[in-house]
Design an enzyme around this catalytic site. Sequence first.
Site, PDB file in Angstrom:
ATOM      1  CD  GLU A 143     -32.855  62.026  15.806  1.00  0.00           C
ATOM      2  OE1 GLU A 143     -33.250  61.332  14.840  1.00  0.00           O
ATOM      3  OE2 GLU A 143     -33.541  62.241  16.817  1.00  0.00           O
ATOM      4  CG  ASP A 202     -35.625  60.021  12.736  1.00  0.00           C
ATOM      5  OD1 ASP A 202     -35.300  58.908  13.234  1.00  0.00           O
ATOM      6  OD2 ASP A 202     -35.283  61.101  13.245  1.00  0.00           O
ATOM      7  CG  ASP A 247     -29.860  56.166  23.419  1.00  0.00           C
ATOM      8  OD1 ASP A 247     -30.275  55.369  24.292  1.00  0.00           O
ATOM      9  OD2 ASP A 247     -30.376  56.236  22.304  1.00  0.00           O
ATOM     10  CG  HIS A 264     -33.287  57.782  15.732  1.00  0.00           C
ATOM     11  ND1 HIS A 264     -34.305  58.681  15.985  1.00  0.00           N
ATOM     12  CD2 HIS A 264     -33.435  56.820  16.686  1.00  0.00           C
ATOM     13  CE1 HIS A 264     -35.006  58.282  17.026  1.00  0.00           C
ATOM     14  NE2 HIS A 264     -34.504  57.146  17.463  1.00  0.00           N
TER      15      HIS A 264
HETATM   16  C1  GLP Z   1     -35.475  56.165  20.882  1.00  0.00           C
HETATM   17  C2  GLP Z   1     -34.109  55.561  21.257  1.00  0.00           C
HETATM   18  C3  GLP Z   1     -33.680  54.494  20.293  1.00  0.00           C
HETATM   19  C4  GLP Z   1     -34.871  53.598  20.005  1.00  0.00           C
HETATM   20  C5  GLP Z   1     -35.893  54.366  19.217  1.00  0.00           C
HETATM   21  C6  GLP Z   1     -37.162  53.566  18.920  1.00  0.00           C
HETATM   22  O1  GLP Z   1     -35.462  57.509  20.562  1.00  0.00           O
HETATM   23  N1  GLP Z   1     -33.059  56.504  21.396  1.00  0.00           N
HETATM   24  O2  GLP Z   1     -32.594  53.759  20.831  1.00  0.00           O
HETATM   25  O3  GLP Z   1     -34.462  52.494  19.239  1.00  0.00           O
HETATM   26  O4  GLP Z   1     -36.201  55.593  19.831  1.00  0.00           O
HETATM   27  O5  GLP Z   1     -37.950  53.442  20.046  1.00  0.00           O
HETATM   28  P1  GLP Z   1     -39.178  52.463  20.162  1.00  0.00           P
HETATM   29  O6  GLP Z   1     -38.601  51.112  20.286  1.00  0.00           O
HETATM   30  O7  GLP Z   1     -39.886  52.894  21.403  1.00  0.00           O
HETATM   31  O8  GLP Z   1     -39.980  52.636  18.938  1.00  0.00           O
END
Ligand code: GLP
Length: 261
Positions: free
Chosen positions: A143, A136, A67, A138
């Site tokens: 989402e 959440d 992303d 995702h």
């Molecule tokens: C972000 C990214 C995801 C990631 C998630 C968790 O919003 N788009 O790809 O896996 O949040 O992030 P973190 O590893 O910092 O908890």
Amino acid sequence: MEVIIDVDSAVSSERAARNIAKQLKLKPSSVLGLATGSSPLKVYASLAEMCVRGEISFRSVTTFNLDEYIGVPPENEHSYRYFMNANFFDKIDIDKSRTHVPDGMAKDIEAACKSYEADIEASGGIDLQLLGIGSDGHIGFNEPSSSFASKTRVKGLASETITANARFFGNDVLAVPTHAITMGISTIMKARKICLLAYGSDKAAAVAGMIEGPISAKLPASILQMHPCVTIYLDNAAASKLDLRQYYDAAKSDLEARGEI
Ligand code: GLP
């Protein structure tokens, strides 16, 4: 689903990195799907060290990131392209022209999403996709309520995600972009192998839902129950709400005894 629980994220990330290294040894021209966020940082550091030691090489590897924020240019430190260069690509022997991150600055975003899908297909498809998970549930920026049939497209960020990601923007929620391009859930599900990392108690509820809950668009990661080859790497805190912990630990011992993990 293999659920591998370790004492902390350092041990767990080392294990995940070894799995990715194994993939590269099996197929040096692997196509890797990559993730941003704090969860994969130690995996990237560990892979970079292996590369510097000459144990693995990324020379023939192609990558596709999950992303990118809309409207944040690649040279901006908040963009996911910048994150990937700084935390991984600049530290390994990869040919940068083989690294792909969705173009959040594209004039025609819809066309950019379509060509991202086409590029993944043309590469032969993703051999191994690395994932984190949002609190959440995702994956990527898919989402809650995202269609399981979705492909690469624009998604609005949920308020829980904006709040969680504000830590990367000086804790200013208003500075967090509201939209992103993300691979869709069906794009992710086409990967031949999936490795998901989740650390810390903030992820415990989403992790329990993903592994043991019903499959529901309300918790997008729960669709991974339908994937034939998923390994979930957890620390104790992220695993704290699982009901079947003893079973996972016994299965992990079996895998270790067989030298598979
Ligand atoms: C972000 C990214 C995801 C990631 C998630 C968790 O919003 N788009 O790809 O896996 O949040 O992030 P973190 O590893 O910092 O908890």
